[in-house]
Design a protein around this motif. Structure first.
Motif, short mmCIF file in Angstrom:
data_model
loop_
_atom_site.label_atom_id
_atom_site.label_comp_id
_atom_site.label_asym_id
_atom_site.label_seq_id
_atom_site.Cartn_x
_atom_site.Cartn_y
_atom_site.Cartn_z
N HIS A 111 0.82 -1.21 0.00
CA HIS A 111 0.00 0.00 0.00
C HIS A 111 0.86 1.27 0.00
O HIS A 111 0.53 2.27 -0.65
CB HIS A 111 -0.89 -0.03 1.25
CG HIS A 111 -1.71 1.20 1.46
ND1 HIS A 111 -2.80 1.50 0.66
CD2 HIS A 111 -1.62 2.19 2.36
CE1 HIS A 111 -3.32 2.65 1.07
NE2 HIS A 111 -2.63 3.09 2.11
N HIS A 115 1.19 4.77 -2.37
CA HIS A 115 1.22 6.20 -2.03
C HIS A 115 2.37 6.89 -2.75
O HIS A 115 2.21 7.99 -3.29
CB HIS A 115 1.35 6.38 -0.51
CG HIS A 115 0.04 6.33 0.21
ND1 HIS A 115 -0.97 7.22 -0.06
CD2 HIS A 115 -0.42 5.52 1.19
CE1 HIS A 115 -2.02 6.94 0.74
NE2 HIS A 115 -1.70 5.91 1.49
N SER A 136 0.72 9.42 6.54
CA SER A 136 -0.69 9.06 6.41
C SER A 136 -1.28 8.87 7.79
O SER A 136 -0.66 9.22 8.80
CB SER A 136 -0.82 7.78 5.58
OG SER A 136 -0.39 6.68 6.34
N ASP A 302 -6.09 7.53 0.24
CA ASP A 302 -6.12 6.21 -0.38
C ASP A 302 -6.99 6.22 -1.64
O ASP A 302 -8.07 6.79 -1.64
CB ASP A 302 -6.69 5.19 0.62
CG ASP A 302 -5.76 4.98 1.79
OD1 ASP A 302 -4.58 5.40 1.70
OD2 ASP A 302 -6.20 4.40 2.80
ZN ZN Z 1 -2.91 5.07 2.87
#
Ligand code: ZN
Ligand code: KG4
Length: 333
Positions: A111, A115, A136, A302
């Motif tokens: 993930h 980003h 984040s 996200d």
């Molecule tokens: Zn994130």
């Protein structure tokens, strides 16, 4: 070459289509924020169910907006982790099913790598090596990315993430969840030196972060005021909080850039949408002569497009990630 990216690690169901020039062809996002707001945080089981209900429609609308059919997609990418296990499994199963049905390869990705890839969407000519400040709700890390996507974490938070620092203090101020954007909006009209909040681990060269002391200090400031004073000084408290967080982020980024003799920087993650951080980082980059890429705000939080972009970069570099399945605590490869 067309990439479909699928993101379901937390509370956003995101799907996006990009091509090999990192152009965003289709983008669809369903945010569950309202569903979780009443609980004051993300409830994993509720999130998993909402992903399950929305994932097909979100994927279809991304593809539709791109003006293509699912069959035209060359690779399907999904988030492997880190994140919430139930939500991750929904995205992964959907991606696997789609891959099998269409006879297309499926790529599971970190993930956080997603980003970072939001930078390519803003500047397709931007290539590693570079330093990334990743900020984040769950992560605060300084990561160096090598020319072949070698990730090296130089420093991370010991406790709360930068987004968490915004969220927890914002919650104390009654700004709901997540509170980052609301704090930032109020801060625009506040005095940044109104209260003196802690900046932790400030010994020169220390690349670790710590934000948990901020929440304690804010709780103390709030307890000291009656309701009227709190209402009157809310903007000042927000501005002071924002400045403390941004100060720490800037200082450590500067030390990391100098230590590495690096000249290329990106800021990514939900907190990269913060106007004060963007403005002050741009100023610093100008002064230091760095090339800075700030992702468009809509790609800071996200989303599925960033996962598609990360996968596209991997395809271009011929670096298929090792490992499959999902993992709640996945580390950098
Ligand atoms: Zn994130
Ligand atoms: O990347 P993201 O969408 O989800 C995670 O992977 O965590 O980041 C969400 C975080 C939340 O903590 C939210 O409060 C914060 O990003 N955030 C902001 C702003 N917009 C979102 N923080 C400060 N200023 C903003 N404008």
């Amino acid at each position: 070459m067309l990439l479909l990216g699928i993101e379901t690690s937390c509370d956003e169901t995101g799907c996006g289509v990009v091509n090999d020039r990192f152009e965003v062809l289709g983008d669809a996002l369903y945010t569950q924020a309202e569903t979780h707001a009443k609980f004051g945080g993300v409830v994993p089981e509720v999130a998993a169910r909402a992903h399950l209900e929305k994932i097909r429609a979100v994927a279809e609308s991304a593809v539709e907006r791109a003006g293509i059919r699912l069959e035209d997609v060359d690779v399907i990418a999904h988030t492997r982790g880190p994140g919430l296990l139930g939500p991750l499994l929904v995205g992964s199963s959907f991606a696997q099913g789609l891959g099998r049905a269409l006879g297309k390869p499926v790529m599971g990705l970190n993930h956080l790598e997603g980003h970072l890839a939001s930078a390519y969407l803003t500047d397709p000519s931007f290539e590693p090596p570079f330093l990334a400040l990743l900020v984040s709700g769950g992560h605060t890390e300084l990561v160096h990315v090598g020319p072949g996507l070698e990730f090296r974490v130089l420093g991370a938070t010991r406790d709360d993430a930068a987004g968490e620092a915004f969220d927890k203090s914002g919650k104390l101020l009654g700004l709901g969840y997540p509170a980052g954007a609301a704090v930032s909006r109020l801060a625009e009209n506040g005095r940044r030196d109104f209260v003196d909040l802690p900046r932790a681990l400030m010994e020169r060269g220390n690349l670790e972060f710590s934000f948990s002391g901020l929440k304690t200090a804010m709780a103390r400031e709030i307890a000291r005021r009656d309701a009227d004073a709190l209402e009157r000084e809310k903007a000042d408290l927000c501005a002071s909080l924002e400045e403390a967080i941004v100060d720490a982020l800037l200082k450590k980024t500067l030390w990391a850039m100098r230590g590495l003799d690096e000249t290329r920087l990106i800021v990514a993650g939900g907190v990269a949408a913060n106007a004060r951080l963007r403005a002050r980082m741009a100023e610093l980059a100008e002064r230091e002569g760095w090339k800075l890429v700030l992702p468009e705000r809509r790609f800071c939080g996200d989303n599925g497009v960033m996962m598609a972009a990360a996968a596209m970069k991997r395809v271009q570099l011929g670096k298929w990630p090792a490992g499959g399945g999902v993992s709640a605590g996945l580390r950098w490869e």
